[in-house]
Design a protein around this motif. Structure first.
Motif, PDB file in Angstrom:
ATOM      1  N   GLN A  25       0.825  -1.206   0.000  1.00  0.00           N
ATOM      2  CA  GLN A  25       0.000   0.000   0.000  1.00  0.00           C
ATOM      3  C   GLN A  25       0.863   1.261   0.000  1.00  0.00           C
ATOM      4  OE1 GLN A  25      -3.429   0.077  -0.178  1.00  0.00           O
ATOM      5  NE2 GLN A  25      -3.044   2.253  -0.545  1.00  0.00           N
ATOM      6  N   ASP A  29       0.792   4.288  -2.702  1.00  0.00           N
ATOM      7  CA  ASP A  29       0.542   5.671  -2.297  1.00  0.00           C
ATOM      8  C   ASP A  29       1.653   6.595  -2.780  1.00  0.00           C
ATOM      9  OD1 ASP A  29      -1.754   4.859  -1.067  1.00  0.00           O
ATOM     10  OD2 ASP A  29      -0.907   4.771   0.947  1.00  0.00           O
ATOM     11  N   ASP A 170      -0.321  12.396   3.631  1.00  0.00           N
ATOM     12  CA  ASP A 170      -0.726  11.034   3.276  1.00  0.00           C
ATOM     13  C   ASP A 170      -2.234  10.878   3.361  1.00  0.00           C
ATOM     14  OD1 ASP A 170       1.826  10.146   2.759  1.00  0.00           O
ATOM     15  OD2 ASP A 170       2.198   9.520   4.829  1.00  0.00           O
ATOM     16  N   GLN A 173      -3.803  12.875   0.404  1.00  0.00           N
ATOM     17  CA  GLN A 173      -3.478  12.258  -0.882  1.00  0.00           C
ATOM     18  C   GLN A 173      -4.503  11.199  -1.260  1.00  0.00           C
ATOM     19  OE1 GLN A 173      -0.654  13.177  -2.606  1.00  0.00           O
ATOM     20  NE2 GLN A 173       0.250  11.412  -3.630  1.00  0.00           N
ATOM     21  N   ARG A 174      -5.122  10.584  -0.266  1.00  0.00           N
ATOM     22  CA  ARG A 174      -6.126   9.550  -0.549  1.00  0.00           C
ATOM     23  C   ARG A 174      -7.401  10.126  -1.138  1.00  0.00           C
ATOM     24  NH1 ARG A 174      -5.489   7.027   5.492  1.00  0.00           N
ATOM     25  NH2 ARG A 174      -3.279   6.494   5.354  1.00  0.00           N
TER      26      ARG A 174
END
Length: 467
Positions: A25, A29, A170, A173-174
């Motif tokens: 993952q 990412d 982070d 960013q999703r």
């Protein structure tokens, strides 16, 4: 003892599997798609059987570990070190370990690098081999690795002040939409003014750079307001699909935090990421929940700080510099009168999205009936079909005040009612014929969600609000 031993072995296996899945993952990412695919193939990860829980990732594990380590030993952990100091070797490099593993495997053919079993010959090459590495990706690789989704730059290229800001990056960013939402401009009936403004802001500025330059910069923000179900979110879907920008789909939930100061930090990181991935579009749905009027006694200090950061990022001291990458703000709301005036001022264009007129309603009905018929024919491989024997102008005249979403529900209700009427006779299901009586029955079950007084309120606001 046997049960305890089996339980412990299972726990160890799950821990190792979690490490691999978290690593996979993390690679996705960061944008290292080929490396992630290689990892999945090397370890035979059954990616179609697992998903990562939303409340944990490698970064959060490291942050929690650092907090625990610092509390226990009064210092932060050291994760890696250089293998030589003053010419003296103090450890074995990772490359040497890889070479030993590689060499041992080539000599014996039985070395195991993973818990799942021995690897096939040729999976890895020795360190001195000159042959290219050829990867055989298994069918278990997640389709997200191999489709045509947009690849993002790794955020490692963006400088953060501390690990906390990187953690926020982070999270945000999703919220970037990487898949194709399959919504085209032609799928939107009417709303030509809104589509033209969006084209000018994000398409024409790239095609006609000599015109949309410093002398005539494109629009920086657009507010879509109007009753529910009139196509505001659908316009945003078309932007994500057609304009080729990095699309941030932002809701209040991904920005608001219970910890003091975190919300405004996340707002700043959002705009930093948008400029890093420029050209970008930031879409705020239900914008009134985030940017309501500050002139109220019930507003909290945290909410006021968040709005202040939003205003600063939208149009602050440094945001109008020529060196700033293009970031377009797209906002949608059903309650424009509750927005803060300072926020409204920063959204240069404000477009009213009304309920469709008679001609647009007829077009929307044709579009949805045709789309439904195509879907039935495709799913049944041509065995079943839907035929519409309708006077669309008459149906449009009977649906005054209906929004685009309401008309979609009318189409679905008419098809379902016809199905209920004929589903006992399977031979009749091969061809469903929708007529005016079916639509009349559907209209009895589906009423307009836009009330007359609400529509009047929007029209009174339009003259002083729209630009």
């Amino acid at each position: 003892m046997s049960i305890a031993k089996d339980t412990e072995e299972k726990r160890v296996d799950n821990r190792e599997k979690a490490m691999l899945l978290f690593t996979f993952q993390l690679l996705l990412d960061k944008g290292y798609v080929d490396t992630a695919a290689s990892l999945a193939s090397e370890f035979s990860l059954s990616l179609d059987q697992y998903t990562i829980c939303e409340n944990i990732d490698l970064n959060s594990i490291f942050i929690d570990f650092e907090a625990y380590y610092n509390m226990r030993f009064q210092r932060y952990p050291q994760y890696f070190k250089k293998i030589s100091a003053g010419g003296a070797t103090v450890g074995e490099s990772l490359l040497m370990k890889l070479s030993k593993k590689n060499g041992g495997r080539n000599n014996t053919g039985s070395s195991r690098l993973r818990r799942g079993g021995p690897m096939a010959d040729g999976d890895l090459l020795s360190a001195n081999s000159s042959e290219p590495l050829e990867l055989n990706i298994s069918n278990n690789v997640n389709p997200r690795c191999c489709n045509n989704e947009k690849l993002l730059k790794p955020i490692s290229g963006l400088e953060f002040g501390n690990d906390e800001m990187r953690y926020f990056a982070d999270i945000i960013q999703r919220e970037i939409v990487v898949q194709d939402l399959e919504t085209k401009w032609d799928d939107i009936i009417g709303l030509e003014n809104a589509k033209m403004i969006l084209m000018e802001s994000m398409v024409y500025r790239n095609e006609f750079t000599e015109f949309f330059g410093d002398a005539l910069p494109p629009w920086k923000g657009l507010l879509l307001y109007g009753p529910v179900g009139t196509g505001k979110t659908m316009l945003a879907r078309a932007v994500a699909s057609e304009c080729g920008t990095t699309f941030f789909n932002i809701s209040t939930a991904c920005l608001v935090s219970k910890w003091r100061g975190d919300s405004e930090k996340m707002m700043k990181v959002l705009f930093d990421l948008a400029r890093y991935h420029a050209p970008s579009t930031i879409f705020f749905d239900e914008f009134d929940a985030l940017a309501s009027n500050r002139d109220t006694s019930s507003e909290s200090d945290a909410s006021r700080r968040l709005k202040s950061e939003l205003l600063q990022q939208m149009d602050g001291l440094l945001t109008n510099c020529e060196s700033q990458p293009p970031v377009f703000i797209l906002a949608a709301t059903n309650l424009p009168w509750e927005l803060d005036p300072a926020v409204v001022r920063r959204l240069e264009k404000r477009v009213y999205i009304p309920v469709p007129n008679t001609q647009e309603r007829a077009g929307i009905l044709k579009h949805h009936f045709a789309k439904t018929a195509q879907g039935v024919a495709r799913n049944s491989k041509g065995k079943n079909s839907i035929v519409c024997n309708l006077d669309f102008e008459a149906v449009a005249n009977a649906t005054v005040g209906y929004s685009g979403s309401d008309l979609q529900h009318v189409v679905k209700e008419a098809v379902v009612l016809k199905f209920r009427e004929t589903f006992q006779d399977k031979s009749k299901l091969r061809k469903l014929i929708i007529d005016s009586q079916d639509v009349a029955r559907a209209l009895k079950n589906v009423s307009s969600t836009v009330k007359a007084e609400q529509d009047k309120k929007f029209k009174n606001l339009e003259s002083s609000f729209t630009t």
